[in-house]
Motif scaffolding. Structure first.
Motif, short mmCIF file in Angstrom:
data_model
loop_
_atom_site.label_atom_id
_atom_site.label_comp_id
_atom_site.label_asym_id
_atom_site.label_seq_id
_atom_site.Cartn_x
_atom_site.Cartn_y
_atom_site.Cartn_z
N MET A 1 1.33 -1.02 0.02
CA MET A 1 0.46 0.34 -0.27
C MET A 1 0.86 1.05 0.00
SD MET A 1 -3.62 -1.33 2.51
CE MET A 1 -3.44 0.86 2.23
N ASN A 2 0.08 2.67 -0.57
CA ASN A 2 1.09 3.19 -0.73
C ASN A 2 -0.13 4.77 -0.19
OD1 ASN A 2 -1.12 4.09 -3.01
ND2 ASN A 2 0.99 4.20 -4.75
N SER A 3 0.85 5.67 -0.35
CA SER A 3 -0.33 6.81 -0.01
C SER A 3 -1.44 7.13 -0.31
CB SER A 3 0.90 8.33 0.00
OG SER A 3 0.81 8.60 -1.17
N LEU A 4 -1.55 6.89 -0.90
CA LEU A 4 -2.65 6.93 -1.93
C LEU A 4 -4.72 5.35 -1.71
CD1 LEU A 4 -5.05 8.20 -4.28
CD2 LEU A 4 -3.77 6.37 -5.69
N ASP A 5 -3.72 4.39 -1.40
CA ASP A 5 -4.32 3.78 -1.27
C ASP A 5 -4.40 4.16 0.53
OD1 ASP A 5 -4.20 1.78 -2.87
OD2 ASP A 5 -1.95 1.12 -2.50
N TRP A 6 -4.24 4.06 1.36
CA TRP A 6 -4.46 4.84 2.66
C TRP A 6 -4.81 6.25 2.18
CZ3 TRP A 6 -4.15 2.51 6.50
CH2 TRP A 6 -2.39 1.33 6.89
N ALA A 7 -5.24 6.69 1.82
CA ALA A 7 -6.02 7.77 1.90
C ALA A 7 -7.37 7.50 1.43
CB ALA A 7 -5.53 8.53 0.51
N VAL A 8 -7.37 6.38 0.74
CA VAL A 8 -8.86 5.76 0.43
C VAL A 8 -9.65 5.20 1.82
CG1 VAL A 8 -9.89 3.80 -0.85
CG2 VAL A 8 -8.29 5.29 -2.55
N LEU A 9 -8.75 4.35 2.54
CA LEU A 9 -9.19 3.06 3.22
C LEU A 9 -9.60 4.52 4.28
CD1 LEU A 9 -9.27 1.33 4.71
CD2 LEU A 9 -6.58 0.94 5.22
N ILE A 10 -8.63 5.55 5.23
CA ILE A 10 -8.81 6.73 5.48
C ILE A 10 -10.04 7.11 5.27
CG2 ILE A 10 -8.50 8.85 7.00
CD1 ILE A 10 -5.29 7.57 6.60
N GLY A 11 -10.19 7.67 4.21
CA GLY A 11 -11.54 8.21 3.70
C GLY A 11 -12.80 7.09 3.89
N TYR A 12 -12.69 6.42 3.50
CA TYR A 12 -13.95 5.32 3.79
C TYR A 12 -14.21 5.33 4.95
CZ TYR A 12 -16.14 0.85 4.54
OH TYR A 12 -16.50 -0.77 5.32
N PHE A 13 -13.03 5.49 6.19
CA PHE A 13 -13.92 4.72 7.80
C PHE A 13 -14.22 5.97 7.71
CE2 PHE A 13 -9.73 1.94 8.73
CZ PHE A 13 -10.74 1.35 8.17
N GLY A 14 -13.87 7.78 7.43
CA GLY A 14 -13.84 9.47 7.71
C GLY A 14 -15.43 8.90 7.54
N VAL A 15 -15.83 8.77 6.14
CA VAL A 15 -17.80 8.61 5.79
C VAL A 15 -18.15 7.58 6.42
CG1 VAL A 15 -18.78 7.69 3.83
CG2 VAL A 15 -16.65 8.78 3.89
N MET A 16 -17.87 6.46 7.18
CA MET A 16 -18.08 5.77 7.80
C MET A 16 -19.37 6.47 9.10
SD MET A 16 -19.43 2.52 5.75
CE MET A 16 -18.94 4.05 4.40
N VAL A 17 -17.90 6.67 9.62
CA VAL A 17 -18.31 7.66 10.91
C VAL A 17 -19.22 8.56 10.80
CG1 VAL A 17 -17.52 8.76 12.86
CG2 VAL A 17 -16.09 6.44 12.23
N ALA A 18 -19.27 9.15 9.79
CA ALA A 18 -20.56 10.95 9.48
C ALA A 18 -21.63 9.90 9.49
CB ALA A 18 -19.80 10.63 7.93
N ILE A 19 -21.77 8.97 8.26
CA ILE A 19 -23.46 8.57 8.57
C ILE A 19 -23.11 8.18 9.58
CG2 ILE A 19 -24.12 6.42 7.66
CD1 ILE A 19 -22.24 6.51 5.06
N GLY A 20 -22.61 7.62 11.04
CA GLY A 20 -22.90 7.03 11.84
C GLY A 20 -23.25 8.45 12.87
N VAL A 21 -22.87 9.58 12.48
CA VAL A 21 -23.48 10.70 12.91
C VAL A 21 -24.61 11.24 12.60
CG1 VAL A 21 -22.82 13.09 13.52
CG2 VAL A 21 -20.86 11.48 14.17
N TRP A 22 -24.76 11.09 11.47
CA TRP A 22 -26.21 11.54 10.56
C TRP A 22 -27.37 10.87 10.68
CZ3 TRP A 22 -29.38 9.07 7.32
CH2 TRP A 22 -30.47 10.66 7.23
N SER A 23 -27.18 9.36 11.62
CA SER A 23 -27.89 8.56 11.73
C SER A 23 -28.14 8.63 13.14
CB SER A 23 -27.63 6.97 12.01
OG SER A 23 -27.02 7.03 9.47
N HIS A 24 -27.57 9.40 13.73
CA HIS A 24 -28.21 9.21 15.37
C HIS A 24 -28.92 10.49 15.31
CE1 HIS A 24 -27.01 9.88 19.45
NE2 HIS A 24 -27.04 11.43 19.15
N LYS A 25 -29.34 10.95 14.56
CA LYS A 25 -30.93 12.43 14.62
C LYS A 25 -32.01 10.97 14.83
CE LYS A 25 -27.16 16.05 12.86
NZ LYS A 25 -27.06 16.82 11.22
N ARG A 26 -31.67 10.39 13.69
CA ARG A 26 -33.40 9.88 13.35
C ARG A 26 -33.51 8.68 14.89
NH1 ARG A 26 -33.24 8.29 7.00
NH2 ARG A 26 -35.60 7.84 8.26
#
Length: 519
Positions: A1-26
């Motif tokens: 893995m290089n920096s681009l792969d890590w960016a994709v992985l970290i971005g994915y984790f960030g989106v998952m957490v953001a969805i959890g925060v948004w769902s919290h309101k429901r």
């Protein structure tokens, strides 16, 4: 893995957490947390149902089976799942939806207090929770194994990373967060799966191996046979019965997807969508695994590292990161849904029996308890994950096939068959007898008898005998000692009939109440 792969992985984790925060309101109450308030669209429920059945085990354990045996990985795994869900779309999905809409329960096991009695419900609840801890532990170990191949992190570090991120989004957002992240994970899986499929086809062309001609290569000799090795006809039939119960609610998390839809008909549509996805999509995912002996040499004896090695060799950076994200999406989808299901069982079924205070929880207190239980379950499963590949649990695929498939039947049969009118005579005696005898049969077949049989008991009998024992005893004891009281018949009528012309059913009993219909 290089920096681009890590960016994709970290971005994915960030989106998952953001969805959890948004769902919290429901999520305002326990019903929202566990069943999405019955407001989930059928198509989202179907995709979520499909995704919650995957994990990284497909890319480790089943990749090893595909590497070693070929197409039997599809014939004896995803095909029986697709067929089982298709049957269950008529048989179980509408009835499980009515558990929420007509009996007003939030846990798939909550109705068992009235269908049988409190001891039966508690036996199934505790054994189901313990089995799920082991099951999810194997999933964490699988994704950590893949992560170690790509990044070099240790098994325990990989377990901690994936478990902690999953805990954030599924704890704060409940079933809504699970379903929405699974929708995103389905899109990621689609892109990653197609990318890997194309990469393998192009690599075969470079080797002057045609798409269909590959099966004539010596390395794939025998790999086109549907049933080979330990995966024979008996195994296939046993797995079909097991998956019929497991993927229609026997392992609890899929039942929640049926409960989350607005009506019994929508639950049926949800199941049909999931069945179609299980029939079609795994072929795309499995094809690279079937071709892997032509492209890589697995380092592990069971071939479980073959898909990871192939991914590293064939994909450019960026796409490599996307496929790794696909691995994570499978595992996090299943583990988060399992965590939510077990939290429902503990909060609604077990805690009220253990504590008088729990029987008086307010909506806010119940919601807090649900979230705490989710975190505790994930923590326990992560601890178990560190023991996979130990003498107690063996390898990942042994845990998933032998332990989970072998033990699921005795737990699921009373829960699932208890919904159906033909089994109305089977009461708590039949349920507890079939449950206990099935667990005993699993222990006997896998340990004392296995130790005394030359070469051990074949895998197909290890997983099928406990199910067969439970099924036969559930029916037989119900016939010899019928316990179809009016109250129990009213529960069955309620989940089998649409409209208002059904017998009155009491609100599910709490732990401190006398259970209606109990002997």
């Amino acid at each position: 893995m290089n920096s681009l792969d890590w960016a994709v992985l970290i971005g994915y984790f960030g989106v998952m957490v953001a969805i959890g925060v948004w769902s919290h309101k429901r999520v305002d109450n326990v019903s929202d947390f566990f069943t999405a308030g019955g407001k989930m669209p059928w198509w989202l429920s179907g995709i979520s149902h499909h995704m919650s059945g995957y994990s990284a085990v497909m890319f480790t354990g089943y990749a090893g089976i595909a590497y070693t045996y070929g197409v039997t990985s599809f014939i004896t795994w995803s095909f029986p799942i697709a067929l089982g869900i298709a049957i269950g779309s008529k048989l179980f999905a509408p009835r499980i939806n009515r558990l929420r809409s007509r009996l007003h329960v939030a846990s798939p096991l909550e109705y068992l207090k009235n269908r049988y009695n409190l001891p039966t419900q508690q036996a199934l609840a505790w054994s189901g929770m313990l089995l799920k801890i082991v099951d999810v532990g194997a999933k964490w170990a699988a994704i950590a194994t893949l992560l170690s191949v790509f990044t070099g992190v240790s098994l325990n570090q990989g377990i901690l990373i994936t478990g902690a991120i999953t805990a954030v989004y599924c704890t704060i957002g409940g079933l809504w967060a699970d379903a929405l992240t699974e929708l995103g994970q389905f899109v990621i899986q689609l892109l990653a799966g197609v990318a890997m499929f194309v990469a393998v086809v192009l690599k075969l062309n470079d080797k002057n191996i045609g798409f269909l001609g590959a099966w004539d290569e010596p390395a794939l000799h025998g790999h086109g046979k549907p049933l080979v090795g330990p995966y024979g006809t008996v195994f296939l039939l046993a797995f079909l019965f097991i998956k019929l119960f497991e993927y229609n609610g026997g392992m609890l998390n899929q039942a929640q997807r049926y409960m989350a839809t607005g009506s019994a008909y929508e639950a049926e549509r949800s199941a049909r969508l999931s069945a179609v996805l299980w029939l079609v999509w795994p072929v795309v995912l499995f094809f690279p695994m079937w071709m892997s002996p032509l492209l890589v040499h697995a380092q592990k004896p069971d071939g479980s590292d073959s898909y990871a090695l192939m991914t590293e060799q064939l994909l450019p950076h960026g796409l490599l990161g996307l496929v790794i994200v696909g691995f994570f999406s499978h595992t996090m989808a299943m583990c988060s849904s399992d965590a939510n299901a077990i939290a429902a069982v503990f909060t609604r079924d077990v805690a009220p029996v253990l504590s008088a205070r729990a029987r008086g929880w307010s909506e806010r207190s119940g919601l807090i308890a649900a979230r705490v239980t989710t975190v505790v379950f994930l923590g326990l499963s992560m601890a178990v994950a560190t023991q996979v590949n130990s003498p107690a649990f063996k390898d990942i695929i042994t845990v998933v096939i032998k332990w989970v498939a072998g033990l699921m039947g005795p737990i699921a049969i009373p829960m699932m068959l208890g919904l159906l009118r033909p089994f109305r005579r089977s009461g708590p005696t039949a349920a507890l007898t079939s449950w206990a005898a099935g667990l005993l049969a699993f222990w006997l077949v896998n340990y004392p008898i296995n130790w005394n049989v030359d070469g051990g008991v074949p895998l197909q009998y290890q997983v099928s005998i406990p199910l067969a024992v439970s099924l036969v005893l559930y029916v037989l004891v119900g016939y010899l000692k019928p316990e179809d009281t009016p109250a129990r018949l009213a529960v069955i009528d309620k989940v089998n009939t649409d409209g208002d012309a059904v017998a009155a059913v009491p609100v599910p009993a709490t732990a401190g109440d006398d259970v209606v219909g109990a002997p």
